[in-house]
Design a protein around this motif. Structure first.
Motif, PDB file in Angstrom:
ATOM      1  N   LEU A  18       0.652  -6.031  17.682  1.00 55.29           N
ATOM      2  CA  LEU A  18      -0.389  -6.247  16.683  1.00 55.29           C
ATOM      3  C   LEU A  18       0.071  -7.258  15.637  1.00 55.29           C
ATOM      4  O   LEU A  18      -0.690  -8.166  15.262  1.00 55.29           O
ATOM      5  N   LYS A  19       1.308  -7.128  15.177  1.00 53.42           N
ATOM      6  CA  LYS A  19       1.844  -8.085  14.199  1.00 53.42           C
ATOM      7  C   LYS A  19       1.818  -9.503  14.769  1.00 53.42           C
ATOM      8  O   LYS A  19       1.383 -10.448  14.095  1.00 53.42           O
ATOM      9  N   ASP A  20       2.277  -9.648  16.009  1.00 53.66           N
ATOM     10  CA  ASP A  20       2.317 -10.968  16.634  1.00 53.66           C
ATOM     11  C   ASP A  20       0.904 -11.524  16.826  1.00 53.66           C
ATOM     12  O   ASP A  20       0.655 -12.715  16.584  1.00 53.66           O
ATOM     13  N   GLU A  21      -0.008 -10.656  17.250  1.00 51.88           N
ATOM     14  CA  GLU A  21      -1.376 -11.092  17.499  1.00 51.88           C
ATOM     15  C   GLU A  21      -2.057 -11.543  16.211  1.00 51.88           C
ATOM     16  O   GLU A  21      -2.735 -12.581  16.177  1.00 51.88           O
ATOM     17  N   LEU A  22      -1.861 -10.799  15.131  1.00 52.93           N
ATOM     18  CA  LEU A  22      -2.459 -11.170  13.854  1.00 52.93           C
ATOM     19  C   LEU A  22      -1.847 -12.460  13.318  1.00 52.93           C
ATOM     20  O   LEU A  22      -2.556 -13.317  12.774  1.00 52.93           O
ATOM     21  N   ASN A  23      -0.537 -12.622  13.463  1.00 49.32           N
ATOM     22  CA  ASN A  23       0.109 -13.860  13.016  1.00 49.32           C
ATOM     23  C   ASN A  23      -0.416 -15.060  13.790  1.00 49.32           C
ATOM     24  O   ASN A  23      -0.608 -16.151  13.223  1.00 49.32           O
ATOM     25  N   ASN A  24      -0.672 -14.881  15.083  1.00 49.58           N
ATOM     26  CA  ASN A  24      -1.202 -15.975  15.895  1.00 49.58           C
ATOM     27  C   ASN A  24      -2.646 -16.303  15.531  1.00 49.58           C
ATOM     28  O   ASN A  24      -3.015 -17.475  15.383  1.00 49.58           O
ATOM     29  N   ARG A  25      -3.457 -15.277  15.390  1.00 47.08           N
ATOM     30  CA  ARG A  25      -4.867 -15.497  15.084  1.00 47.08           C
ATOM     31  C   ARG A  25      -5.070 -16.050  13.670  1.00 47.08           C
ATOM     32  O   ARG A  25      -6.061 -16.715  13.396  1.00 47.08           O
ATOM     33  N   LEU A  26      -4.126 -15.772  12.780  1.00 42.17           N
ATOM     34  CA  LEU A  26      -4.220 -16.248  11.398  1.00 42.17           C
ATOM     35  C   LEU A  26      -3.177 -17.328  11.111  1.00 42.17           C
ATOM     36  O   LEU A  26      -2.723 -17.485   9.980  1.00 42.17           O
ATOM     37  N   SER A  27      -2.803 -18.064  12.143  1.00 41.64           N
ATOM     38  CA  SER A  27      -1.728 -19.051  11.998  1.00 41.64           C
ATOM     39  C   SER A  27      -2.023 -20.106  10.935  1.00 41.64           C
ATOM     40  O   SER A  27      -1.117 -20.613  10.272  1.00 41.64           O
ATOM     41  N   SER A  28      -3.303 -20.437  10.747  1.00 46.12           N
ATOM     42  CA  SER A  28      -3.654 -21.459   9.756  1.00 46.12           C
ATOM     43  C   SER A  28      -3.925 -20.870   8.372  1.00 46.12           C
ATOM     44  O   SER A  28      -4.178 -21.607   7.410  1.00 46.12           O
ATOM     45  N   PHE A  29      -3.855 -19.538   8.252  1.00 49.82           N
ATOM     46  CA  PHE A  29      -4.134 -18.881   6.978  1.00 49.82           C
ATOM     47  C   PHE A  29      -2.944 -19.027   6.035  1.00 49.82           C
ATOM     48  O   PHE A  29      -1.802 -18.773   6.403  1.00 49.82           O
ATOM     49  N   VAL A  30      -3.225 -19.444   4.810  1.00 52.82           N
ATOM     50  CA  VAL A  30      -2.195 -19.573   3.781  1.00 52.82           C
ATOM     51  C   VAL A  30      -2.565 -18.668   2.612  1.00 52.82           C
ATOM     52  O   VAL A  30      -3.627 -18.863   2.001  1.00 52.82           O
ATOM     53  N   PRO A  31      -1.748 -17.676   2.297  1.00 54.17           N
ATOM     54  CA  PRO A  31      -2.058 -16.785   1.171  1.00 54.17           C
ATOM     55  C   PRO A  31      -2.234 -17.577  -0.121  1.00 54.17           C
ATOM     56  O   PRO A  31      -1.422 -18.463  -0.429  1.00 54.17           O
ATOM     57  N   ASP A  32      -3.287 -17.294  -0.835  1.00 56.24           N
ATOM     58  CA  ASP A  32      -3.643 -18.053  -2.035  1.00 56.24           C
ATOM     59  C   ASP A  32      -3.405 -17.185  -3.264  1.00 56.24           C
ATOM     60  O   ASP A  32      -4.095 -16.194  -3.478  1.00 56.24           O
ATOM     61  N   ASP A  33      -2.400 -17.566  -4.066  1.00 50.48           N
ATOM     62  CA  ASP A  33      -2.120 -16.804  -5.283  1.00 50.48           C
ATOM     63  C   ASP A  33      -2.679 -17.505  -6.522  1.00 50.48           C
ATOM     64  O   ASP A  33      -2.286 -17.219  -7.658  1.00 50.48           O
ATOM     65  N   THR A  34      -3.607 -18.435  -6.308  1.00 46.66           N
ATOM     66  CA  THR A  34      -4.236 -19.122  -7.424  1.00 46.66           C
ATOM     67  C   THR A  34      -5.077 -18.154  -8.247  1.00 46.66           C
ATOM     68  O   THR A  34      -5.793 -17.321  -7.698  1.00 46.66           O
ATOM     69  N   LEU A  35      -4.981 -18.252  -9.561  1.00 51.58           N
ATOM     70  CA  LEU A  35      -5.829 -17.463 -10.448  1.00 51.58           C
ATOM     71  C   LEU A  35      -7.081 -18.279 -10.778  1.00 51.58           C
ATOM     72  O   LEU A  35      -6.989 -19.353 -11.357  1.00 51.58           O
ATOM     73  N   TYR A  36      -8.229 -17.765 -10.395  1.00 52.08           N
ATOM     74  CA  TYR A  36      -9.484 -18.444 -10.663  1.00 52.08           C
ATOM     75  C   TYR A  36     -10.168 -17.796 -11.861  1.00 52.08           C
ATOM     76  O   TYR A  36     -10.086 -16.581 -12.058  1.00 52.08           O
ATOM     77  N   TYR A  37     -10.851 -18.598 -12.664  1.00 49.32           N
ATOM     78  CA  TYR A  37     -11.589 -18.057 -13.801  1.00 49.32           C
ATOM     79  C   TYR A  37     -12.906 -18.809 -13.946  1.00 49.32           C
ATOM     80  O   TYR A  37     -13.085 -19.912 -13.424  1.00 49.32           O
ATOM     81  N   ASP A  38     -13.843 -18.177 -14.657  1.00 46.67           N
ATOM     82  CA  ASP A  38     -15.194 -18.727 -14.768  1.00 46.67           C
ATOM     83  C   ASP A  38     -15.346 -19.678 -15.941  1.00 46.67           C
ATOM     84  O   ASP A  38     -15.983 -20.729 -15.827  1.00 46.67           O
ATOM     85  N   LEU A  39     -14.795 -19.310 -17.089  1.00 49.94           N
ATOM     86  CA  LEU A  39     -14.911 -20.123 -18.304  1.00 49.94           C
ATOM     87  C   LEU A  39     -13.622 -20.007 -19.099  1.00 49.94           C
ATOM     88  O   LEU A  39     -12.831 -19.096 -18.884  1.00 49.94           O
TER      89      LEU A  39
END
Length: 477
Positions: free
Chosen positions: A342-363
């Motif tokens: 399962l770990k290997d399969e998820l890593n393969n299927r999400l290979s292009s996914f990059v965790p985003d730790d950006t803080l977004y705000y509205d104003l």
């Protein structure tokens, strides 16, 4: 016979239906199983007496073909009122579910509680009664608790009815016990206060407490006792959750696209909440597993991100035995031998996914411009928030830290004084507190809040404080 699913939406659904049907007959009863046993009608059919006329499953059972077949073969009619995905054709029940392919009902984001309420309205139409009006403050809470879309206009309407027109005496007492202003309730008051407290009962395998509490129509000593029990369970839940996060936060590999942990000590009822905390901390989906029904199986909960459906992703994974729930939150099971697959399969299927730790705000605002009027205006705009309509997040500049304080029974809250604005950081620790600089200029991102309290001595006095519930801050050099 009403079968209540073991989460807050299921409990609200069952209570709405029971309170409505009891107006017509006293021959109605609620059945349930505890959360640790799971979901679905298959778990409860052994409790259904043979002389039952009508079995009604709420907030579950759309795909339970065999259990409903067994009931119909006994001559018991079956009705299912549900909002989860429909994966198979079920000829053994009348199915009320907007997820059916041929259903023309426009709100595909209804909760179980809302759908039950709509059924009660139809019953009123047929019977020329208006009993459902007495229960109109409950469906909105089921919508908020199940994190349904708050861009949906019908959902927003019922959220407004719940918060502006609250009549339920037990919920009033629980809101007040959590220092919420009954005249100024918001979705946030419910989502981060009342909802976790009621859910704490179901997660502790005490669904009866949640049902008994929501059955309360008056502010009796018994109701107050339920409130105390719910708050006690919720405090215990917080401790277990915090300890689990602390145990696992240093074991996550940076290269893994999905956080996966195995910890049977957490318990089935809290797996999802710990997964939610891990997902938030590491900015990626999370799976928390415990022991399954047999010694060869893991079972647990997942939490996903808004960008894609974690449920759909897991359904495509060959190593997963079973999964279900909502796109961003649900359960799964797999063979223990398949965990690495399962770990290997998820890593393969999400290979292009990059965790985003950006803080977004509205104003963004200068600290000098933040006052009670501004906070009240923003509170009203974001009052009915939830999925797809998040509470407002703001960048506050020109802050100067003059003092700080470590608070809470477990020292997990930090209050930072910045003149007329207080910065509040929850679910943290002494290490975070020690790192907060004093006599330093900072800017911070978070949500704005008015804290209102009453001082009774030496004379009654209302004290108001402008607060920013911070996600993060940074020093300004």
């Amino acid at each position: 016979m009403i079968y209540a699913d073991c989460d807050i939406d299921g409990v609200i659904s069952a209570v709405i239906l029971y309170k409505h049907l009891i107006k017509f007959t006293d021959n109605v009863e609620i059945k349930y199983v505890e959360r640790s046993r799971g979901h679905g009608s298959g778990l409860v059919i052994d409790q259904i007496e043979d002389d039952t006329d009508l079995y009604i499953a709420v907030d579950s059972s759309s795909n339970d073909v065999e259990p409903l077949k067994a009931l119909t073969e006994k001559g018991i009619d079956c009705l299912v009122i549900d909002h989860h995905s429909v994966d198979v054709e079920n000829p053994y029940c009348i199915l009320v579910n907007p997820q059916q392919s041929d259903c023309e009902y426009p709100n595909k984001n209804a909760s179980g509680g809302l759908l039950v309420y709509k059924v009660c309205q139809v019953i009123d139409d047929y019977m020329d009664t208006r009993y459902s009006l007495e229960l109109s403050d409950l469906p909105g809470f089921s919508l908020m608790a199940d994190v349904m879309c708050m861009k949906e206009m019908e959902n927003r309407y019922f959220a407004k009815v719940s918060l502006k027109g609250l009549r339920h005496e037990g919920l009033k007492l629980l809101f007040e016990a959590m220092n919420s202003d009954l005249k100024n309730l918001t979705s946030t008051d419910f989502l981060y206060g009342v909802s976790p407290a009621v859910t704490a009962a179901t997660r502790a395998d005490n669904i009866k407490l949640a049902i008994d509490f929501l059955m309360c129509d008056k502010a009796t000593p018994e109701t107050k006792g339920y409130v105390k029990e719910l708050i006690k369970l919720n405090e215990k839940r917080k401790v277990v959750q915090a300890e689990a996060l602390e145990r696992h936060k240093d074991s996550i590999k940076e290269e893994d696209k999905v956080v996966i942990v195995y910890d049977p000590t957490i318990g089935k009822g809290l797996n999802g909440l710990v997964g939610q905390e891990l997902s938030k901390k590491f900015n990626r989906p999370a799976i928390v597993l415990g022991d399954g029904e047999d010694e060869n199986t893991y079972a647990g909960s997942f939490r996903g991100l808004e960008d894609f459906s974690m449920l759909d992703l897991l359904e495509r994974c060959r190593s997963v035995e079973h999964t279900g729930g909502h796109p961003g939150a649900g359960g799964l099971s797999l063979k223990k031998d398949n965990l690495q697959d399962l770990k290997d399969e998820l890593n393969n299927r999400l290979s292009s996914f990059v965790p985003d730790d950006t803080l977004y705000y509205d104003l963004e605002f200068s600290a000098d411009s933040v006052n009670e009027n501004l906070i009240n205006y923003l509170t009203e705009f974001y009052r009915y928030s939830g999925n797809n309509f998040k509470p407002g997040t703001f960048l506050i500049k020109d802050l100067f830290i003059s003092d700080k304080k470590l608070m809470g029974k477990t020292n997990n809250t930090v209050k930072i004084d910045c003149g007329k604005l207080q910065l509040m950081k929850f679910k943290t620790d002494e290490e975070y507190y020690n790192g907060v600089p004093v006599f330093t200029e900072v800017e911070a991102v978070g949500s704005l809040n008015m804290n209102v309290s009453i001082q009774y001595r030496p004379r009654k006095k209302v004290i108001k404080a402008c607060q920013l519930f911070i996600e993060e801050y940074r020093e300004i050099n």
